[in-house]
Enzyme design. Structure first.
Site, PDB file in Angstrom:
ATOM      1  N   THR A 215      69.741  -9.827  32.640  1.00  0.00           N
ATOM      2  CA  THR A 215      70.793  -9.154  31.368  1.00  0.00           C
ATOM      3  C   THR A 215      71.632  -8.885  33.070  1.00  0.00           C
ATOM      4  O   THR A 215      70.872  -9.283  34.655  1.00  0.00           O
ATOM      5  CB  THR A 215      70.512  -7.698  31.574  1.00  0.00           C
ATOM      6  N   ARG A 243      67.580  -8.667  16.017  1.00  0.00           N
ATOM      7  CA  ARG A 243      67.558  -7.427  17.390  1.00  0.00           C
ATOM      8  C   ARG A 243      68.750  -6.932  18.313  1.00  0.00           C
ATOM      9  O   ARG A 243      69.313  -7.634  18.573  1.00  0.00           O
ATOM     10  CB  ARG A 243      66.138  -7.944  17.614  1.00  0.00           C
ATOM     11  N   VAL A 244      68.410  -5.617  18.500  1.00  0.00           N
ATOM     12  CA  VAL A 244      69.334  -5.227  19.127  1.00  0.00           C
ATOM     13  C   VAL A 244      68.967  -4.599  21.142  1.00  0.00           C
ATOM     14  O   VAL A 244      67.701  -3.309  20.335  1.00  0.00           O
ATOM     15  CB  VAL A 244      70.975  -4.769  18.810  1.00  0.00           C
ATOM     16  N   GLY A 245      68.623  -4.494  21.819  1.00  0.00           N
ATOM     17  CA  GLY A 245      68.497  -4.105  23.138  1.00  0.00           C
ATOM     18  C   GLY A 245      69.374  -2.953  23.272  1.00  0.00           C
ATOM     19  O   GLY A 245      70.572  -2.202  22.643  1.00  0.00           O
ATOM     20  N   ASP A 246      68.857  -2.572  24.553  1.00  0.00           N
ATOM     21  CA  ASP A 246      69.766  -1.340  25.371  1.00  0.00           C
ATOM     22  C   ASP A 246      71.012  -1.331  25.780  1.00  0.00           C
ATOM     23  O   ASP A 246      72.002  -0.641  26.340  1.00  0.00           O
ATOM     24  CB  ASP A 246      68.737  -0.428  26.689  1.00  0.00           C
ATOM     25  N   THR A 266      68.529  -2.531  32.925  1.00  0.00           N
ATOM     26  CA  THR A 266      68.245  -4.395  33.169  1.00  0.00           C
ATOM     27  C   THR A 266      66.177  -4.334  32.587  1.00  0.00           C
ATOM     28  O   THR A 266      66.062  -2.966  32.865  1.00  0.00           O
ATOM     29  CB  THR A 266      67.808  -5.365  34.380  1.00  0.00           C
ATOM     30  N   GLY A 267      66.100  -4.851  32.196  1.00  0.00           N
ATOM     31  CA  GLY A 267      64.297  -5.126  31.676  1.00  0.00           C
ATOM     32  C   GLY A 267      64.812  -4.508  30.466  1.00  0.00           C
ATOM     33  O   GLY A 267      65.290  -4.806  29.421  1.00  0.00           O
ATOM     34  N   GLY A 269      64.525  -2.906  26.709  1.00  0.00           N
ATOM     35  CA  GLY A 269      65.349  -2.520  26.482  1.00  0.00           C
ATOM     36  C   GLY A 269      65.093  -1.641  25.337  1.00  0.00           C
ATOM     37  O   GLY A 269      65.804  -0.360  25.048  1.00  0.00           O
TER      38      GLY A 269
HETATM   39  N1  GLY Z   1      67.341  -5.263  28.756  1.00  0.00           N
HETATM   40  C1  GLY Z   1      68.051  -5.790  28.173  1.00  0.00           C
HETATM   41  C2  GLY Z   1      67.373  -6.434  27.270  1.00  0.00           C
HETATM   42  O1  GLY Z   1      66.568  -6.035  26.610  1.00  0.00           O
HETATM   43  O2  GLY Z   1      67.849  -6.836  25.533  1.00  0.00           O
END
Ligand code: GLY
Length: 365
Positions: A215, A243-246, A266-267, A269
Site C-alpha cells: 500500500t 474484500r475491502v481493506g483498511d 500499511t500492512g 488491513g
Molecule cells: N493495508 C492494505 C490492505 O489490507 O488492503
C-alpha cells in the site's frame, strides 16, 4: 423546511467569513498546545514512497495545497506498473481482477473521500478526491464508484500487467494439486517461479505461503501547520472479490485532524480496521504522545486484538506486519511497525530519505 441546497447556500456565506477570519472550523477540545511559530513542512510515506514524498514536498513548498501535494505524490506509485501493491500493476483478486481502495482527508476543510473495490481506474486516490469535492458522500464502492469516476472524466483501463497476470496464473495453479490447472513445472515450462519481495510493509505468513500486502500512505504538513493525507492500495493479493481493506476506511487506514496530526497505515488491513488504527494514533497524539509513541501504542492494541491462533506465530505474536506513519501539528513525525526492519520515506527539503521505523518485536527472535 430547509433543503440541503439552501443550507449549503447559507453556510457558504458563513463559511467565507469563517475561512477569512478564523481559519478552519472550531477546534475539538483536548488538542495539544501548538507552537506559535511556523512549521517546517514535511512529507512522509511508506517505504515505497521515495518519489512520492519528494514530489509532495516540492508541491507544498511551492505553496500548493497539502492534499493536492500528497495525491500528486502517490499518483506516481499508482501509475507505476512495477509497484505491485498499488494502482496499475497491482496484484489482482481471486478472479484475476484488480480492485483498488483509497481514501483522502483534507485537514483545513475537514473533508474526506474514499473509494473501495474500484476496478479499471489507475489513480483511485483522484477518484477519492472527487468524491470528497463533488459529492455529499464519503465512500463509494464497486460499480457505482466506477460509474462516478467515468462521469468525472476518469478513463477505464486494464490494470493487469503481464507480470501480475503471470503471478496470478501461477498462484491459481498452485492452489490445489487436484484441479486441472498446471504449475509451470507440470507444464514443462522453464520459467523461473515468481518471487515476491518482502518490502517490510506487510507480508502475512499463512499456511499456504506468503500473502503480499502493500500500500502507499502519504501525509503532508505545510508551513502553516495544515495537514492532509492519502492512502491507496490494490489490497491483499488474491483476495476474495469484494474484500475491502483498511485503506479506504476513514479512521482505519487514514485519519487527519487538522488540530492534532495525521496518520496512515500499511500492512494487514483487517487488523487495522478492528482497532480503528489511524484514528487511535491521532487520538493518542491528542493526549500528548509523540508520533512514534502513539504508533507503538496503537500497534500494541493490534497485538492484543490478534486472538486467532492461525494468525500468531510460535511465540504467540502476530504472523503479519502493520505499519503506521504519523505527523503531528508541530511537524514532528515518525513511523512504527510490529516487526523490525521496516523503513519509511521522508522529505523535509533536499533529497528524500528512508528512516527506520520503531518496532515492537525484533524479527528472528
Ligand atoms: N493495508 C492494505 C490492505 O489490507 O488492503
Amino acid at each position: 423546511m430547509t433543503s440541503r441546497r439552501d443550507f449549503l447556500k447559507t453556510s457558504a456565506g458563513v463559511g467565507v467569513g469563517a475561512a477569512v477570519g478564523m481559519g478552519s472550523p472550531r477546534s475539538l477540545a483536548g488538542a495539544p498546545a501548538v507552537l506559535p511559530h511556523r512549521v517546517a513542512p514535511v512529507a512522509i510515506a511508506s517505504g515505497n514512497g521515495m518519489e512520492a514524498v519528494a514530489t509532495a514536498f516540492r508541491a507544498v513548498s511551492a505553496g500548493g495545497d497539502t492534499l493536492d501535494a500528497a495525491v500528486e505524490g502517490v499518483n506516481i506509485v499508482e501509475r507505476d506498473p512495477n509497484d505491485r501493491s498499488v494502482g496499475y500493476g497491482g496484484r489482482p483478486n481471486l478472479d484475476g481482477v484488480v480492485q483498488l481502495d483509497s481514501s483522502v482527508m483534507h485537514g483545513p476543510s475537514r473533508g474526506a473521500g474514499a473509494v473501495a473495490c474500484l476496478e479499471g481506474i489507475k489513480t483511485p486516490s483522484r477518484v477519492a478526491v472527487d468524491v470528497m469535492r463533488y459529492t455529499d458522500h464519503v465512500l463509494l464502492v464497486g460499480k457505482g464508484a466506477q460509474r462516478f469516476a467515468v462521469s468525472m472524466g476518469h478513463r477505464v483501463e486494464d490494470l493487469l500487467t503481464e507480470g501480475t497476470r503471470r503471478q496470478w496464473i501461477e498462484w491459481r495453479a498452485r492452489m490445489s494439486a487436484t484441479d486441472d490447472y498446471l504449475t509451470p513445472e507440470e507444464a514443462g515450462l522453464r520459467v523461473p517461479p515468481f518471487e515476491d519481495e518482502d518490502d517490510g510493509m506487510g507480508m502475512l505468513d499463512s499456511h499456504d505461503g506468503v500473502r503480499p500486502q502493500g500500500t502507499i500512505n502519504c501525509n503532508v504538513i505545510n508551513q502553516d501547520g495544515d495537514l492532509s493525507g492519502v492512502t491507496t492500495t490494490s489490497g491483499l493479493a488474491w483476495k476474495i472479490p469484494g474484500r475491502v481493506g483498511d485503506s479506504p476506511i476513514v479512521g482505519a487506514g487514514l485519519y487527519v485532524d487538522n488540530d492534532v496530526g495525521a496518520c496512515g497505515s500499511t500492512g494487514r488491513g483487517e487488523a487495522v480496521i478492528k482497532t480503528c488504527g489511524s484514528h487511535s494514533v491521532v487520538e493518542l497524539m491528542r493526549s500528548g504522545m509523540s508520533p512514534v509513541d502513539a504508533c507503538l501504542e496503537a500497534l500494541r492494541r493490534v497485538v492484543t486484538f490478534t486472538a486467532e491462533e492461525r494468525l500468531r506465530n510460535e511465540q504467540g505474536r502476530p504472523g503479519f506486519n502493520v505499519n503506521y506513519y504519523a505527523v503531528n501539528k508541530n511537524g514532528e513525525y515518525g513511523g512504527a511497525a510490529i516487526w523490525s526492519g521496516a523503513r519509511f520515506a521522508v522529505c523535509s527539503g533536499g533529497e528524500s530519505r528512508r528512516e527506520d521505523s520503531a518496532y515492537l518485536f525484533e524479527r528472528g527472535r
